[in-house]
Scaffold this motif. Structure first.
Motif, short mmCIF file in Angstrom:
data_model
loop_
_atom_site.label_atom_id
_atom_site.label_comp_id
_atom_site.label_asym_id
_atom_site.label_seq_id
_atom_site.Cartn_x
_atom_site.Cartn_y
_atom_site.Cartn_z
N ARG A 1 35.65 11.89 -28.75
CA ARG A 1 34.59 12.15 -27.77
C ARG A 1 33.94 13.50 -28.11
O ARG A 1 34.63 14.46 -28.48
N PHE B 1 30.90 16.51 -27.05
CA PHE B 1 30.17 17.09 -25.92
C PHE B 1 29.30 18.27 -26.37
O PHE B 1 29.69 19.03 -27.27
N ASP C 1 38.14 18.18 -17.82
CA ASP C 1 37.27 17.73 -16.74
C ASP C 1 36.03 18.61 -16.59
O ASP C 1 35.00 18.17 -16.07
N GLU D 1 33.55 16.95 -18.76
CA GLU D 1 33.02 15.75 -18.12
C GLU D 1 32.05 16.09 -17.00
O GLU D 1 31.11 15.33 -16.73
N GLN D 2 32.25 17.23 -16.34
CA GLN D 2 31.40 17.61 -15.21
C GLN D 2 30.18 18.43 -15.61
O GLN D 2 29.11 18.29 -15.02
N GLU E 1 27.70 14.45 -22.91
CA GLU E 1 28.43 13.71 -23.92
C GLU E 1 27.49 13.12 -24.96
O GLU E 1 26.39 12.65 -24.64
#
Length: 206
Positions: free
Chosen positions: A145, A147, A172, A175-176, A180
């Motif tokens: 993954r 980012f 996290d 992710e927040q 991505e």
């Protein structure tokens, strides 16, 4: 004719054919490439498409000893870093200065801040003050993954560590607060899509 780099490695010309762009080169079954390789190939694509001009910065070194095993080859035997490097990549996109660091980690739950250096944070801070785009691209290699992390949350985590806080950025947070990047065939990682989303969201907050 064989051409050698100064480190003795043989240079192999890239074929200018469509097979360089085939799925075979960029498929998930061929994930031996580093994040730097993927970004370099993506930057080549941006150049070919006229989208952006972004390059890997050369490492500033001072060569002090070179040996010549033959007339056609030179081998660097001793060299030193002249100055601390800043970030990995910079260039221009749509008239905007783009400047970013790229890191990969095998950690699944966080990004260790030991991968970043104080002089790099200082450089990114100066770029941000001049209204340039600066950010961090992170690849979590074991889960594949990617980012684009804006500089603001990176700086927050860095300053928190300086106060005695945690020495990593939790997954996290990516992710927040990050954007991505979905890897593809060509280009391998279209990170400017993440940058566009980052700019759009920042503009919406103003």
């Amino acid at each position: 004719m064989v051409i050698n780099y100064p480190n003795g490695k043989t240079y192999t010309p890239r074929k200018n054919t469509s097979e360089n762009r085939s799925k075979k080169d960029y498929s998930f079954s061929n994930r031996g490439k580093t994040l730097e390789d993927e970004i370099n190939e993506t930057n080549d694509y941006y150049m070919q498409q006229g989208t952006a001009v972004i390059h890997k910065k050369p490492v500033p070194i001072q060569v002090v000893k070179v040996e010549y095993p033959s007339r056609s080859a030179a081998v660097i035997k001793e060299a030193y870093y002249r100055t601390a490097s800043t970030t990995d990549f910079n260039g221009v996109w749509q008239g905007i200065h783009v400047d970013f660091e790229a890191k990969e980690t095998k950690n699944k739950t966080s990004f260790p801040l030991k991968n970043i250096h104080a002089h790099q944070i200082g450089h990114m801070r100066l770029v941000a003050q001049q209204k340039g785009l600066t950010f961090l691209i992170v690849r979590f290699s074991l889960i594949n993954r990617y980012f684009v992390l804006p500089f603001a949350p990176l700086l927050d985590a860095w300053e928190e560590m300086g106060k005695g806080g945690r020495k990593s950025i939790p997954f996290d947070i990516f992710e927040q607060n990050a954007y991505e990047i979905v890897p593809g065939a060509y280009p391998p990682i279209d990170y400017l899509k993440g940058v566009i989303n980052m700019i759009s969201e920042e503009s919406g907050k103003q």
